[in-house]
Design a protein around this motif. Structure first.
Motif, PDB file in Angstrom:
ATOM      1  N   GLN A 266     -40.184   9.514   2.183  1.00 21.86           N
ATOM      2  CA  GLN A 266     -38.758   9.813   2.069  1.00 21.86           C
ATOM      3  C   GLN A 266     -38.454  11.221   2.551  1.00 21.86           C
ATOM      4  O   GLN A 266     -37.472  11.450   3.256  1.00 21.86           O
ATOM      5  CB  GLN A 266     -38.316   9.689   0.608  1.00 21.86           C
ATOM      6  N   VAL A 267     -39.308  12.178   2.155  1.00 16.14           N
ATOM      7  CA  VAL A 267     -39.086  13.567   2.575  1.00 16.14           C
ATOM      8  C   VAL A 267     -39.087  13.659   4.087  1.00 16.14           C
ATOM      9  O   VAL A 267     -38.287  14.368   4.689  1.00 16.14           O
ATOM     10  CB  VAL A 267     -40.175  14.498   1.978  1.00 16.14           C
ATOM     11  N   SER A 274     -35.020   3.738  -0.958  1.00 21.13           N
ATOM     12  CA  SER A 274     -35.791   4.438  -1.984  1.00 21.13           C
ATOM     13  C   SER A 274     -36.212   3.491  -3.110  1.00 21.13           C
ATOM     14  O   SER A 274     -37.302   3.627  -3.657  1.00 21.13           O
ATOM     15  CB  SER A 274     -34.985   5.591  -2.542  1.00 21.13           C
ATOM     16  N   ASP A 275     -35.341   2.535  -3.428  1.00 27.15           N
ATOM     17  CA  ASP A 275     -35.667   1.632  -4.538  1.00 27.15           C
ATOM     18  C   ASP A 275     -36.882   0.780  -4.199  1.00 27.15           C
ATOM     19  O   ASP A 275     -37.728   0.520  -5.050  1.00 27.15           O
ATOM     20  CB  ASP A 275     -34.481   0.726  -4.844  1.00 27.15           C
TER      21      ASP A 275
ATOM     22  N   TYR B 157     -36.230  -2.001 -10.156  1.00 30.79           N
ATOM     23  CA  TYR B 157     -36.022  -1.391  -8.839  1.00 30.79           C
ATOM     24  C   TYR B 157     -35.319  -2.371  -7.899  1.00 30.79           C
ATOM     25  O   TYR B 157     -34.464  -1.975  -7.098  1.00 30.79           O
ATOM     26  CB  TYR B 157     -37.350  -0.914  -8.247  1.00 30.79           C
ATOM     27  N   LEU B 158     -35.668  -3.646  -8.016  1.00 33.34           N
ATOM     28  CA  LEU B 158     -35.000  -4.656  -7.187  1.00 33.34           C
ATOM     29  C   LEU B 158     -33.504  -4.675  -7.497  1.00 33.34           C
ATOM     30  O   LEU B 158     -32.656  -4.691  -6.592  1.00 33.34           O
ATOM     31  CB  LEU B 158     -35.614  -6.036  -7.465  1.00 33.34           C
ATOM     32  N   SER B 159     -33.194  -4.631  -8.792  1.00 37.01           N
ATOM     33  CA  SER B 159     -31.797  -4.645  -9.202  1.00 37.01           C
ATOM     34  C   SER B 159     -31.078  -3.393  -8.698  1.00 37.01           C
ATOM     35  O   SER B 159     -29.965  -3.467  -8.171  1.00 37.01           O
ATOM     36  CB  SER B 159     -31.734  -4.745 -10.724  1.00 37.01           C
ATOM     37  N   ASN B 160     -31.732  -2.234  -8.822  1.00 39.35           N
ATOM     38  CA  ASN B 160     -31.129  -1.004  -8.294  1.00 39.35           C
ATOM     39  C   ASN B 160     -30.816  -1.148  -6.818  1.00 39.35           C
ATOM     40  O   ASN B 160     -29.748  -0.765  -6.348  1.00 39.35           O
ATOM     41  CB  ASN B 160     -32.076   0.180  -8.491  1.00 39.35           C
ATOM     42  N   TYR B 161     -31.773  -1.719  -6.093  1.00 38.24           N
ATOM     43  CA  TYR B 161     -31.585  -1.874  -4.652  1.00 38.24           C
ATOM     44  C   TYR B 161     -30.395  -2.785  -4.369  1.00 38.24           C
ATOM     45  O   TYR B 161     -29.510  -2.450  -3.573  1.00 38.24           O
ATOM     46  CB  TYR B 161     -32.863  -2.438  -4.027  1.00 38.24           C
ATOM     47  N   LEU B 162     -30.353  -3.942  -5.034  1.00 40.76           N
ATOM     48  CA  LEU B 162     -29.282  -4.900  -4.759  1.00 40.76           C
ATOM     49  C   LEU B 162     -27.911  -4.348  -5.155  1.00 40.76           C
ATOM     50  O   LEU B 162     -26.927  -4.527  -4.447  1.00 40.76           O
ATOM     51  CB  LEU B 162     -29.550  -6.216  -5.504  1.00 40.76           C
TER      52      LEU B 162
ATOM     53  N   THR C 189     -34.496  12.853  -0.709  1.00 42.39           N
ATOM     54  CA  THR C 189     -35.243  11.822  -1.444  1.00 42.39           C
ATOM     55  C   THR C 189     -34.371  11.274  -2.569  1.00 42.39           C
ATOM     56  O   THR C 189     -33.525  11.980  -3.100  1.00 42.39           O
ATOM     57  CB  THR C 189     -36.509  12.388  -2.103  1.00 42.39           C
ATOM     58  N   PHE C 190     -34.594  10.039  -2.909  1.00 39.80           N
ATOM     59  CA  PHE C 190     -33.965   9.456  -4.103  1.00 39.80           C
ATOM     60  C   PHE C 190     -35.077   8.882  -4.976  1.00 39.80           C
ATOM     61  O   PHE C 190     -35.988   8.222  -4.477  1.00 39.80           O
ATOM     62  CB  PHE C 190     -32.996   8.345  -3.713  1.00 39.80           C
ATOM     63  N   THR C 191     -34.987   9.135  -6.285  1.00 37.64           N
ATOM     64  CA  THR C 191     -36.040   8.633  -7.172  1.00 37.64           C
ATOM     65  C   THR C 191     -35.659   7.301  -7.795  1.00 37.64           C
ATOM     66  O   THR C 191     -36.427   6.742  -8.564  1.00 37.64           O
ATOM     67  CB  THR C 191     -36.303   9.623  -8.318  1.00 37.64           C
TER      68      THR C 191
END
Lengths: 310, 357, 325
Positions: A266-267, A274-275, B157-162, C189-191
């Motif tokens: 990412q950097v 990112s997800d 993370y999948l949910s965040n992405y969607l 970046t995104f965490t």
């Protein structure tokens, strides 16, 4: 932009992975002792959080880092006694008592943080980096491997120590016997439950210290739920390891390397959501659990010992 | 003593033990409150009145109890089958997402077709999320506790992405606020409200109905019998010709489906859209509810109601006495620990009986 | 002429007092705030809480009550809290999170006597008792981006983002544009989390390993990144709330949301009996977006501060579009 393959970047990733592996090593080796003796402790995450808060608070009050680590070990020990009491003495199903312990530890650490410190983000002076003389001067390699704080070095030293204890001492022999065949061990005069108590407590001490690495040796502050699932990953790493200290080392490094790698991607501006990138370490863990055949699983893992009475 | 009377006493004891455990947890909690300088009587009064003290509180509690119950009866199936499903959180999330996807993108007008389709999508998605750990356990002996925990993170993370990308509410982009949530679902997918304007809806009835169905399945059908046999004694079951891995995989898949359905009910019945953290710890607290209900689907009904109340009351506690909601999380953890530890009492009793017999 | 003025004055004063009287009918002005994180998160929640506290200071002793529900990240819980506060008769309920908008849309009609405010949002849903407010974070992002580039003489910059949504995203977008204008390269970046401090710390290390000398970021997880900046003697620019206390020698400046002008306006409208029906933007124009400089501990070229003011003015005048690449 895509200069992922230049030496500075690669060694940067390696250096970060070496540091990120630290909590996994402490907690994973701790869990290894639990499981080697046949106790499946899913409370690691909760123990870590209690260790993280208590060590942070003590260092915040006294500024004494050594004392902080000691307190983390102490609170980890207390949490472990609770776990041992419930799952060894009361023979409760271990998966669930571990979840209970994690819920309890997570809640307690947040509650104490919010009540005592009002939930204020405070920072403490953490362990400083200590470059190893000469070795740290080697270009690239020096920075990646030999310029960390003592808690990082300690984590790696713990690997041979754990191996020594498990494979070269009578105690280790008893531990493995209790994990593989508690009945037989009992017949030979080994106190099964005593050994298990010892191992769970040792595991708790190490998990508590793993929590302290967050507050004293990496981020130098406390926040609620800051371990963010590290404890669960540590438990998974033990399965990955084939119940061997060197396996825990390999797993911790691999997992941390992937994590460091995705952040660095990412950097460097490599286009990846990112997800999805954050998902990678978890996917990897499942895949490794699938492909690494765990041959040496302690036969009595997660089975409370029932002394046959006749 | 007649066998009937003995059975009756046993079932009473089964009920009393978890209640006693809760009381012990509450007493420990009272000491904590005193240590923090709060009045425990005042705090618990707020907790109870916030959970059960008014019709609105009761409705709120019912709404919380609904997903807990659906997750909980799934947990009953899984645990009775000897598999530990920690993956409720992830299963709820994928269930919620897939039901919302059907509601938003499938161009069907009739709610009598669309709503079942939403449920089906959630059941399938939750089933897959539970089934993957199930198959990995059955085929390769991978520990399901670990895989379900990992599947939780992946679902989040999948949910965040969607929710930030493909499924984000177009209005959020238009307005520039970009809150990560889906668009409001079309009104014909909302579950019927039982007492408008409150949010009480048919989802709660469905959950209770399914609890009964699960009870019948587990205790009156061969499938249920086999699942329980596998959980009680896998070696004997294998010897008796039951395909143990298949039934274990089935148990956790069913658990996943029910948790997925919980996500759908939460979305179609209450929230009417998906946003981050839709699972709201129902996946973990459902385990507590099931344990509390003695891993019995019917026992899980009152248990869910009780824990739904604890969750609602806990928030009320924060509002009125300004005790942090982490207090309730701690309390729930204590309840789990004490309930599982107290199991030894009933185990010892049955052992003593066996010995005497 | 003179007489009519006097009458007008008397009437308006009377009206004002009457208005004040209606709002303070039970003497105490009661405000409740529902928020996703904590009142001391050094970011979004804290900005509103401090503004409300400041508002309280304008009231006489004991005539202002402020209650709060923290950690309402779960919308269903937040909804219940909002409804409960309205039920308990609070005069103003502040739902401080973009995700609460739809709940308000549902609750507000049931409590026509209660004023509701929510943000970040732009829509008051046609309700007479909802006020929407939104921080135009990209404006501040742009200015600080260009300042960061100038301060570091065009060195590399790093952005530690939480999730790609809300004002975190608009701030970062503005920052990128501004930094580019100022001649700096930016890595982002995104965490994927608002609260994961360790991922934030690791991201910050990554940025600095790749040569970034100044970092910025938003959300309650930024203390993780700031601690890295502190350890490595870099610089930090904060957003949403004053982050200088986190690292006195490293935080160059912070973009601060000061909701006071908006709250004052909401209050004065309430005194007139208007409970909502409008939307506010927090911008440089109304003084709601502020840049707090750490001149006390860091030597900052006064020209840089002047430049920041100038850029802000240009944005206000419409000469700069903070999101146009």
């Amino acid at each position: 932009m895509h200069n992922l393959l230049n030496a500075a970047t690669l060694f940067g990733i390696v250096g970060m992975a070496i540091k990120l592996a630290m909590p996994y090593l402490y907690a994973g080796l701790g869990e290894l002792f639990d499981q080697a003796a046949g106790v499946f402790n899913l409370g690691t995450e909760g123990i870590m959080l209690v260790g993280a808060f208590s060590s942070f608070y003590v260092v915040y009050l006294t500024g004494n880092l050594g004392l902080g680590v000691l307190v983390a070990a102490g609170t980890g020990f207390l949490m472990a006694v609770l776990m041992a009491l419930i799952s060894i003495t009361f023979k409760a199903p271990q998966g669930i008592s571990g979840i209970g312990l994690t819920m309890f530890g997570t809640g307690l650490s947040s509650l104490l943080f919010k009540t005592i410190l009002d939930g204020t983000v405070l920072s403490v002076p953490g362990f400083p980096d200590v470059p190893v003389p000469l070795l740290s001067k080697i270009p690239y390699i020096g920075d990646a491997f030999f310029n960390h704080n003592v808690m990082v070095y300690g984590a790696y030293l713990l690997v041979p120590v754990a191996a020594l204890v498990l494979y070269k001492t009578t105690f280790g022999l008893k531990v493995r016997a209790v994990g593989q065949n508690p009945q037989a061990a009992d017949t030979l005069g080994v106190n099964v439950n005593l050994i298990r108590y010892c191992c769970v407590c040792a595991g708790g001490i190490l998990s508590g210290i793993a929590g302290a690495t967050f507050t004293l040796a990496n981020i130098n502050m406390f926040q609620e739920k800051m371990t963010n699932g590290t404890g669960f990953i540590a438990v998974a790493l033990v399965y990955f390891s084939g119940w061997k200290p060197q396996g825990v080392l390999a797993g911790a490094l691999l997992f941390s390397f992937v994590n460091a790698f995705q952040l660095r991607m990412q950097v460097l501006g490599i286009e990846i959501p990112s997800d999805i990138a954050m998902m990678l370490p978890y996917l990897l863990t499942i895949l490794t659990l699938v492909f690494v055949k765990s041959r040496d699983k302690p036969a009595a893992l997660a089975v409370p010992y029932e002394r046959s009475e006749n | 003593m007649s066998i009937k009377a003995q059975r009756f006493i046993n079932s009473i004891i089964d009920v009393i033990i978890p209640l006693l455990a809760t009381v012990i947890a509450l007493i420990l909690g009272a000491f904590m409150l005193i240590a923090f300088g709060k009045n425990p009587a005042e705090a618990y009064a707020a907790l109870i009145s916030g959970a059960f003290g008014s019709s609105r509180a009761l409705i709120q509690t019912t709404l919380k109890a609904t997903p807990l119950l659906l997750v909980g009866i799934g947990i009953c199936i899984a645990f009775r089958g000897g598999v530990t499903n920690i993956g409720g959180e992830g299963q709820i999330v994928v269930g919620a997402l897939s039901s919302a996807a059907v509601a938003l993108y499938v161009p069907i007008e009739s709610r009598w077709v669309l709503i079942p389709l939403c449920f089906l999508a959630a059941i399938v998605a939750g089933g897959i999320w539970g089934g993957i750990p199930g198959i990995l356990k059955a085929r390769l002996g991978v520990n399901e506790i670990l895989t379900t925990v990992m599947m939780n993170s992946i679902a989040v993370y999948l949910s965040n992405y969607l929710l930030r990308g493909p499924m984000i509410d177009p209005r959020e982009i238009e307005m520039g606020t970009r809150a990560s949530q889906t668009a409001l679902l079309p009104e014909n997918t909302f579950l019927t409200r039982l007492a408008p304007p409150t949010q009480l809806n048919t989802g709660s009835l469905l959950a209770v109905l399914l609890a009964v169905v699960v009870y019948i399945m587990m205790w009156k059908t061969t499938v249920g019998y086999r699942i329980r046999a596998v959980g009680l004694n896998p070696d004997a079951s294998r010897y008796g010709g039951i395909n143990v891995p298949v039934y274990q995989a089935l148990a956790i898949t069913l658990a996943g489906s029910l948790a997925g359905l919980a996500g759908a009910v939460e979305v179609l019945g209450v929230q009417h859209r998906v946003f981050e953290n839709i699972s709201a710890s129902y996946g973990f607290n459902g385990i507590v509810a099931a344990l509390f209900g003695n891993l019995h689907p019917l026992g899980t009904i009152p248990a869910s109601f009780l824990f739904g109340g604890l969750m609602v009351g806990g928030n009320k506690l924060q509002r009125t006495v300004q005790v942090n909601s982490a207090f309730v999380d701690t309390l729930l953890g204590l309840v789990v620990l004490i309930v599982v530890a107290a199991k030894i009492v009933s185990v010892n009793r049955s052992k003593r009986r066996a010995k005497n017999a | 002429m003179k007489k009519s003025t006097l009458v007008l004055l008397v009437v308006s004063v009377a009206a004002l007092m009457l208005g004040v009287f209606t709002v303070h009918a039970d003497d105490v002005f009661r405000v409740a705030m529902v928020m996703p994180s904590k009142i001391n998160d050094y970011s979004f929640s804290q900005s509103m809480y401090e503004a409300l506290m400041k508002l309280g200071e304008t009231f006489p002793e004991g005539k202002f009550e402020l209650q709060k529900s923290e950690d309402m990240f779960n919308v269903a819980d937040a909804r219940e809290a909002i409804r409960d506060y309205a039920d308990m008769g609070f005069d103003l309920v502040v739902a401080h999170g973009s995700q609460y908008g739809t709940s308000l849309q549902e609750i507000a009609p049931d409590y026509p006597e209660t004023a509701f405010a929510w943000g970040n949002g732009t829509d008051f849903y046609g309700q007479p008792n909802i006020t929407a407010y939104q921080a135009r974070a990209e404006q501040g992002g742009y200015v600080l981006g260009e300042i960061a580039a100038k301060f570091t003489n065009g060195a590399k910059l790093g952005v530690c983002g939480p999730v790609e949504s809300g004002d975190a995203k608009t701030y970062i977008d503005g920052f990128k544009v501004g930094a580019k204008k100022g001649g700096s390269e930016v890595s982002v970046t995104f965490t994927s989390s608002f609260s994961d401090v360790s991922a934030m710390a690791a991201a910050a290390e990554g940025h600095m390993d790749e040569g970034a000398v100044l970092l910025t970021g938003t959300s309650q997880s930024i203390p993780g990144a700031v601690s890295v900046v502190k350890e490595r003697n870099g610089h930090w620019i904060g957003a949403q709330w004053d982050t200088i206390p986190l690292a006195e020698n490293n935080v160059l400046a912070s973009l601060v949301y000061d909701w006071t002008p908006i709250l004052d306006d909401i209050l004065s409208k309430m005194t007139d009996g208007v409970l909502g029906g409008s939307a506010y933007d927090l911008t440089f124009a109304d003084g709601g977006l502020k840049i707090v400089w750490n001149t006390e501990n860091i030597e900052i070229d006064p020209e840089l501060i002047a430049l920041a003011d100038e850029l802000a003015e240009k944005i206000v005048a419409g000469e700069i579009d903070p999101l146009a690449e």
